[in-house]
Motif scaffolding. Structure first.
Motif, short mmCIF file in Angstrom:
data_model
loop_
_atom_site.label_atom_id
_atom_site.label_comp_id
_atom_site.label_asym_id
_atom_site.label_seq_id
_atom_site.Cartn_x
_atom_site.Cartn_y
_atom_site.Cartn_z
N ARG A 339 10.35 14.03 -10.09
CA ARG A 339 10.26 13.02 -10.99
C ARG A 339 11.58 12.72 -11.62
O ARG A 339 12.59 13.48 -11.77
N ALA A 374 9.64 7.06 -12.44
CA ALA A 374 9.37 7.29 -10.91
C ALA A 374 8.92 8.87 -10.60
O ALA A 374 9.76 9.80 -11.31
N GLY A 376 7.16 11.47 -7.26
CA GLY A 376 6.58 11.58 -5.84
C GLY A 376 6.60 12.82 -5.19
O GLY A 376 6.58 14.00 -6.28
N ALA A 403 6.56 10.38 -0.69
CA ALA A 403 5.69 9.25 -1.45
C ALA A 403 6.49 8.97 -2.61
O ALA A 403 7.29 9.93 -3.10
N ASP A 405 5.87 7.20 -6.63
CA ASP A 405 5.02 6.36 -7.37
C ASP A 405 6.05 5.84 -8.51
O ASP A 405 6.84 6.38 -9.32
N ASP A 407 5.74 4.94 -11.79
CA ASP A 407 4.74 5.13 -12.88
C ASP A 407 4.94 4.19 -13.88
O ASP A 407 3.92 3.65 -14.67
N GLY A 423 2.84 2.42 -6.22
CA GLY A 423 3.11 3.37 -5.26
C GLY A 423 3.04 3.33 -3.83
O GLY A 423 2.55 2.41 -3.13
N THR A 425 3.90 5.17 0.20
CA THR A 425 3.87 6.38 1.11
C THR A 425 4.74 6.21 2.35
O THR A 425 4.91 5.04 2.53
N GLY A 442 1.80 0.91 1.14
CA GLY A 442 1.58 0.89 -0.42
C GLY A 442 1.81 -0.43 -1.14
O GLY A 442 2.06 -1.32 -0.31
#
Length: 508
Positions: A339, A374, A376, A403, A405, A407, A423, A425, A442
């Motif tokens: 993160r 972010a 993942g 991955a 994301d 957020d 998000g 992958t 995604g």
């Protein structure tokens, strides 16, 4: 490193970890435990004289020596008294001032590949410091209290601070805390710490140019807690192996209202400034799998003025700044969490700064905000704590991204706001479809409010030419479509079936 500090890189923490074999701890056991733990992380402790008078073990000229990564710290405590209190605990007192020396290596420079190290003489002052050590089977405790604790520079390379007109010191007032250590080979340690006020003072005069600098900073209501698991001597000598063996550490630190002010003047320039904050936090945790680190500050105000600033005074403020990082540390076949958060909320700058590029006040001077959050999953191919493995990577990535994301994305500036989330992958077996990047799958959703209005204002101010503005609008037209509300654009960016789509239209 923080992990080493938690384990006991100071005399106080070392005393805490002194194991005992019975319900009552004795002065001799405390002293022996202090020496044994010090040895596990490279610190040697010796007393020139040792005597027992009644319930008190008296140590004279206790010499401490610690070396790590080229830095050497030495000190001598004139007197330490360890007194049996009659309740199974030992009271520890020591000389109110402890002289210390620190030798710090300097980086090589052009023409001087082996510069001499810098040598500092320090004074640790802790008048009235009292510690109470206790323990039981494989458990030890320590509580301490001191009206004040100060560390000050007294010499630099053999020249006294007074001769240099130098004052450099940090003082803590109303200091208190406690430590608990449990276990033998695998040791659990926890501690807490409080101080009413912390003050740092730095002042010196340049002996050649005659310039003078003064700096003072203070913070109130300091509180800290930490805990961890130590795995034998590996905690001090081999951090990577210790973490893999089960060692952990975590800690948090908070402070209340804080201030800083400085001034500088020489024959040609002068400057002064101040800063304040309502408070902040710092958190860190480390285990064999990951490292997390983060902090925040609230209600910060900064003021600067000086001969090099082209207006009377610069002012800046923001409501909050925050940073968070979570990263895996070790090689693994399984993907691990990560993160990254960056946040700056309600940034304001003084009108003098705005007037430099917007003298007619065409742009809204609303506070600016940036938030990027972010997270993942990623898989590491090397241990990040192994310097040799990291060195062999060169320009290669240390692992694979699986991955990602988004957020939260938020950018607010000059009347425009960009928000987004989504998000992706990644297929790491396909690095050709998108030019060396693992093929994503995604969706990312974006919304822009006030974008065209901001472009119009920038054109009218002459900051961007009409041709560039037209190109920007064409680009927005390719990737965005009108949304609800005035001057609102939305965009859905989608990766699927080895292709890239914007609002349902395939662009690659």
């Amino acid at each position: 490193m923080y992990f080493r500090s938690l384990a006991g890189s100071t005399a106080l923490v070392a005393m805490v970890a002194a194991g005992t074999a019975s319900a009552d701890v004795t002065p001799e056991q405390v002293w022996q435990g202090w020496q044994e733990l010090g040895a596990t992380y490279g610190q040697t402790l010796t007393a020139a004289n040792q005597s027992r008078v009644g319930d008190t073990l008296r140590l004279e000229d206790v010499r401490m020596h610690f070396a790590q990564e080229g830095t050497v710290i030495e000190g001598t405590i004139p007197e330490v008294s360890l007194t049996q209190r009659g309740d199974g605990t030992v009271e520890i007192t020591m000389s109110p001032e402890i002289p210390m020396e620190m030798t710090v290596p300097n980086e090589p420079e052009a023409g001087n590949p082996t510069p001499d190290p810098t040598k500092l003489a320090l004074a640790l002052r802790q008048p009235g410091m009292v510690m109470i050590a206790g323990g039981g089977d494989a458990r030890s405790t320590l509580a301490f209290d001191a009206p004040s604790t100060t560390i000050a520079v007294t010499e630099v390379d053999g020249v006294s601070a007074r001769e240099m007109d130098l004052r450099a010191e940090v003082e803590l007032s109303d200091v208190a805390g406690s430590y608990i250590a449990e276990g033998t080979e695998t040791r659990s340690i926890s501690n807490d710490f409080t101080a009413a006020v912390a003050e740092m003072t730095f002042a010196m005069t340049d002996p050649e140019q005659g310039g003078r600098v003064n700096l003072r900073a203070s913070a109130t209501d300091l509180k800290g807690t930490s805990s961890g698991t130590m795995v034998g001597p590996l905690a001090m000598t081999d951090l990577a192996t210790a973490l893999k063996g089960g060692a952990t550490s975590k800690g948090s630190f908070t402070y209340g209202p804080a201030t800083m002010e400085f001034d500088f003047a020489d024959a040609t320039d002068k400057a002064k400034g101040s800063a304040s904050a309502a408070g902040g936090t710092l958190d860190v945790a480390m285990s064999g799998d990951s490292l997390s680190y983060g902090g925040d500050t609230k209600n910060v105000n900064v003021t600067l003025s000086g001969t090099q600033i082209p207006f009377p005074q610069f002012n800046m403020s923001y409501a909050e700044a925050a940073f968070r990082l979570l990263t895996p540390l070790v090689k693994s076949e399984e993907a691990q969490d990560f993160r990254l958060l960056t946040k700056l909320v309600d940034l304001k700058i003084s009108d003098e700064i705005w007037a430099m590029f917007d003298p007619q006040a065409k742009l809204p001077r609303d506070p600016a905000t940036l938030v990027v959050d972010a997270s993942g999953k990623a898989r590491l191919d090397v241990d990040l704590l192994d310097p040799k493995a990291v060195e062999t990577l060169g320009d290669k990535a240390p692992g694979q991204l699986e991955a990602l994301d988004l957020d939260q994305l938020k950018l607010t500036i000059a009347g425009a706001e960009l928000t987004g989330g989504g998000g992706l992958t990644f297929d790491n077996s396909d690095t050709t479809t998108f030019g060396g990047v693992p093929a994503p799958t995604g969706q990312i959703d974006l919304a822009l409010v006030g974008g065209n209005g901001l472009i119009d204002k920038l054109v009218s101010m002459g900051l961007i030419p009409q041709e560039q503005a037209m190109a920007a609008r064409m680009m927005l037209g390719m990737f965005a479509r009108p949304g609800q509300g005035e001057d609102t654009l939305t965009s859905t960016l989608e990766f699927k079936d080895k292709g890239f789509y914007a609002n349902g239209q395939r662009l690659q």
